[in-house]
Design a protein around this motif. Sequence first.
Motif, PDB file in Angstrom:
ATOM      1  N   MET A   1     -53.836 -55.302 121.152  1.00 13.08           N
ATOM      2  CA  MET A   1     -55.024 -54.538 120.793  1.00 13.08           C
ATOM      3  C   MET A   1     -56.192 -55.493 120.597  1.00 13.08           C
ATOM      4  N   PRO A   2     -57.420 -55.153 121.068  1.00 13.22           N
ATOM      5  CA  PRO A   2     -58.552 -56.053 120.925  1.00 13.22           C
ATOM      6  C   PRO A   2     -58.831 -56.397 119.470  1.00 13.22           C
ATOM      7  N   ARG A   3     -59.389 -57.599 119.254  1.00  8.85           N
ATOM      8  CA  ARG A   3     -59.652 -58.073 117.903  1.00  8.85           C
ATOM      9  C   ARG A   3     -60.668 -57.195 117.193  1.00  8.85           C
ATOM     10  N   SER A   4     -61.694 -56.716 117.944  1.00  5.10           N
ATOM     11  CA  SER A   4     -62.735 -55.892 117.337  1.00  5.10           C
ATOM     12  C   SER A   4     -62.175 -54.598 116.796  1.00  5.10           C
ATOM     13  N   ILE A   5     -61.228 -53.990 117.542  1.00  2.41           N
ATOM     14  CA  ILE A   5     -60.620 -52.740 117.080  1.00  2.41           C
ATOM     15  C   ILE A   5     -59.781 -52.986 115.842  1.00  2.41           C
ATOM     16  N   LEU A   6     -59.032 -54.095 115.839  1.00  6.96           N
ATOM     17  CA  LEU A   6     -58.211 -54.416 114.683  1.00  6.96           C
ATOM     18  C   LEU A   6     -59.093 -54.624 113.455  1.00  6.96           C
ATOM     19  N   SER A   7     -60.185 -55.395 113.600  1.00  3.03           N
ATOM     20  CA  SER A   7     -61.043 -55.660 112.459  1.00  3.03           C
ATOM     21  C   SER A   7     -61.687 -54.371 111.958  1.00  3.03           C
ATOM     22  N   TRP A   8     -62.034 -53.466 112.859  1.00  4.52           N
ATOM     23  CA  TRP A   8     -62.600 -52.180 112.442  1.00  4.52           C
ATOM     24  C   TRP A   8     -61.574 -51.354 111.688  1.00  4.52           C
ATOM     25  N   SER A   9     -60.362 -51.244 112.198  1.00  2.00           N
ATOM     26  CA  SER A   9     -59.331 -50.426 111.549  1.00  2.00           C
ATOM     27  C   SER A   9     -58.896 -51.019 110.218  1.00  2.00           C
ATOM     28  N   ASP A  10     -59.040 -52.349 110.074  1.00  2.00           N
ATOM     29  CA  ASP A  10     -58.640 -52.978 108.816  1.00  2.00           C
ATOM     30  C   ASP A  10     -59.693 -52.813 107.726  1.00  2.00           C
ATOM     31  N   ARG A  11     -60.906 -52.399 108.088  1.00  2.00           N
ATOM     32  CA  ARG A  11     -61.957 -52.230 107.075  1.00  2.00           C
ATOM     33  C   ARG A  11     -61.687 -51.000 106.220  1.00  2.00           C
ATOM     34  N   SER A  12     -62.227 -51.020 105.008  1.00  2.00           N
ATOM     35  CA  SER A  12     -62.096 -49.868 104.123  1.00  2.00           C
ATOM     36  C   SER A  12     -62.940 -48.714 104.639  1.00  2.00           C
ATOM     37  N   LEU A  13     -62.656 -47.531 104.101  1.00  2.00           N
ATOM     38  CA  LEU A  13     -63.409 -46.343 104.503  1.00  2.00           C
ATOM     39  C   LEU A  13     -64.890 -46.505 104.157  1.00  2.00           C
ATOM     40  N   ALA A  14     -65.185 -47.110 103.003  1.00  2.00           N
ATOM     41  CA  ALA A  14     -66.578 -47.307 102.615  1.00  2.00           C
ATOM     42  C   ALA A  14     -67.288 -48.252 103.584  1.00  2.00           C
ATOM     43  N   ALA A  15     -66.594 -49.322 103.993  1.00  2.00           N
ATOM     44  CA  ALA A  15     -67.201 -50.261 104.939  1.00  2.00           C
ATOM     45  C   ALA A  15     -67.434 -49.601 106.296  1.00  2.00           C
ATOM     46  N   GLN A  16     -66.475 -48.817 106.753  1.00  2.00           N
ATOM     47  CA  GLN A  16     -66.650 -48.107 108.014  1.00  2.00           C
ATOM     48  C   GLN A  16     -67.826 -47.130 107.934  1.00  2.00           C
ATOM     49  N   PHE A  17     -67.928 -46.432 106.791  1.00  2.00           N
ATOM     50  CA  PHE A  17     -69.051 -45.494 106.628  1.00  2.00           C
ATOM     51  C   PHE A  17     -70.375 -46.246 106.588  1.00  2.00           C
ATOM     52  N   ALA A  18     -70.396 -47.407 105.888  1.00  2.00           N
ATOM     53  CA  ALA A  18     -71.631 -48.167 105.788  1.00  2.00           C
ATOM     54  C   ALA A  18     -72.095 -48.637 107.166  1.00  2.00           C
ATOM     55  N   LEU A  19     -71.147 -49.089 107.999  1.00  2.00           N
ATOM     56  CA  LEU A  19     -71.523 -49.566 109.324  1.00  2.00           C
ATOM     57  C   LEU A  19     -71.937 -48.412 110.244  1.00  2.00           C
ATOM     58  N   ALA A  20     -71.018 -47.437 110.393  1.00  2.00           N
ATOM     59  CA  ALA A  20     -71.301 -46.321 111.300  1.00  2.00           C
ATOM     60  C   ALA A  20     -72.470 -45.473 110.782  1.00  2.00           C
ATOM     61  N   GLY A  21     -72.414 -45.129 109.474  1.00  2.00           N
ATOM     62  CA  GLY A  21     -73.494 -44.319 108.909  1.00  2.00           C
ATOM     63  C   GLY A  21     -74.818 -45.039 108.919  1.00  2.00           C
TER      64      GLY A  21
ATOM     65  N   ARG B   1     -66.424 -44.156  96.270  1.00  2.00           N
ATOM     66  CA  ARG B   1     -65.479 -43.681  95.245  1.00  2.00           C
ATOM     67  C   ARG B   1     -64.208 -43.138  95.897  1.00  2.00           C
ATOM     68  N   GLY B   2     -64.395 -42.316  96.948  1.00  2.00           N
ATOM     69  CA  GLY B   2     -63.215 -41.804  97.655  1.00  2.00           C
ATOM     70  C   GLY B   2     -62.434 -42.913  98.321  1.00  2.00           C
ATOM     71  N   SER B   3     -63.154 -43.914  98.868  1.00  2.00           N
ATOM     72  CA  SER B   3     -62.470 -45.018  99.548  1.00  2.00           C
ATOM     73  C   SER B   3     -61.616 -45.813  98.576  1.00  2.00           C
ATOM     74  N   ARG B   4     -62.149 -46.055  97.382  1.00  2.00           N
ATOM     75  CA  ARG B   4     -61.359 -46.784  96.391  1.00  2.00           C
ATOM     76  C   ARG B   4     -60.130 -45.996  95.965  1.00  2.00           C
ATOM     77  N   THR B   5     -60.303 -44.682  95.815  1.00  2.00           N
ATOM     78  CA  THR B   5     -59.140 -43.849  95.481  1.00  2.00           C
ATOM     79  C   THR B   5     -58.095 -43.906  96.593  1.00  2.00           C
ATOM     80  N   ILE B   6     -58.560 -43.799  97.843  1.00  2.00           N
ATOM     81  CA  ILE B   6     -57.637 -43.864  98.988  1.00  2.00           C
ATOM     82  C   ILE B   6     -56.965 -45.221  99.059  1.00  2.00           C
ATOM     83  N   ASP B   7     -57.724 -46.299  98.789  1.00  2.00           N
ATOM     84  CA  ASP B   7     -57.133 -47.642  98.828  1.00  2.00           C
ATOM     85  C   ASP B   7     -56.047 -47.789  97.766  1.00  2.00           C
ATOM     86  N   ARG B   8     -56.321 -47.259  96.563  1.00  2.00           N
ATOM     87  CA  ARG B   8     -55.283 -47.322  95.521  1.00  2.00           C
ATOM     88  C   ARG B   8     -54.055 -46.526  95.916  1.00  2.00           C
ATOM     89  N   GLN B   9     -54.283 -45.322  96.452  1.00  2.29           N
ATOM     90  CA  GLN B   9     -53.142 -44.501  96.879  1.00  2.29           C
ATOM     91  C   GLN B   9     -52.399 -45.146  98.047  1.00  2.29           C
TER      92      GLN B   9
END
Length: 464
Positions: free
Chosen positions: A1-21, A215-223
Amino acid sequence: MPRSILSWSDRSLAAQFALAGGVVMVLSMLLIGRVVAARIEESVVRNSALATSQYMDSIISPLSQDIAEADTLPPGARRALDEIFTNTPLGERVASFKLWKPGGLVVEATDKTIVGRRFEVTDSLARAFAGEVRAEFQNLSDEEDRGENALGLPLLEIYSPVREVWSGEVIGVAEFYEVATGLERDLAEATRNSWISVALVFVAIGGVLFLIVLRGSRTIDRQRAALTRQLGELEALSTRNTALRERVQQAAARASAANDRALRRIGADLHDGPAQLLSFAALRLDALRGQLAETGEIDAVERAVKDAIREVRGISKGLGHPDIEDRGPCEIVTGVAETHEARTGTKVAVICDLPDGLALSQADKICLYRFAQEGLNNAWRYGGGRGQEIRLDCRDGRLGLWVRDAGPGFPPEDAERHEAEDFSGIGLAGLRDRVESLGGSFTARNRADGAGAEIGMELDLRGA
């Protein structure tokens, strides 16, 4: 799998939202900011043009009525227009003036070199001839705008329809260029304020949404961390359970093999011990018969002894099995079928479809031998030996053995009722226990075509 895809999938939900949003919001902000700024500029320019047009129409319209009948203005009207736009406050505001007739003819202009010339009718000029006041800010790209463009001033180009007084029809268009230094400054300030407002709104919206997602991302990360930890524990427990199951199966296989060895020893001991002693007793009875006058009792004893010999030999034969350690699966079931044919005088069809070099453990071989032996015994005893068949195959790593007959089949109320008490002493219940101790599955049922009964077993060789 490409490195860029791996790095994107490894990011938290908040980080993904910050980048895409962030990308979406910046693009949306730019789009909305441009639309708002354009609407503000259009509204300001239109309002300024309407105000200036009404003022200029009151001055120019009375002097331009003659163009309804001629392509030129009278000398008096031309002189009056020159005086209006020269050395007057209005002349300071209006840098240039043109009076158009339909067809693109310049009737009068501040630049006398273009008077009497025809130019291409632009969209704004055409709309003005249709009765609409038009305005353009800092758009001096038309051919007739060369002189005004050379001035280097911010100009508001206004097209004002000139109407005939008595009929109201448009007879010409007055085009004038208003010096718009203040308008340029006001538009720049309004544009800047609109961009700041749009940016602040988007930053506020993005910030609120980011806090919610964070807040949701942190909850998801804990879960997720808790689930990962529990999954690891379950995997470890599953590994231990698998190891224990394999140890239990191996122990059951060893116990089964040991039990078979014990039965073989018992069978050999019966054959070599009691059977031999009974044979000696039978010989001695033959010798005594000639010495006694009354032989009736001797005959009865001899028959009992010979019956005992047959039963002991039968028991010892059933408890033992041929040497199968060096034989393959097909050889084992074929040998069982041949022995059964010789003993019962019935025919057994053997179908063996196995890959070359298939190796089985000793416990698996003993299970095949006992299963085929028990199945044929039941087919002969309960099915009359009709349509006896053994099918052995291996698909997807699972070894399957089926024994079928064309007899009456199992009673419908209980397919396992016949736990046969034949000479081998195993029975279907014993077969099930033997197969399941090796991690396999056991089946006893009537055939789907209604032609008799069948029993089957499957052993999973993939973990062997």
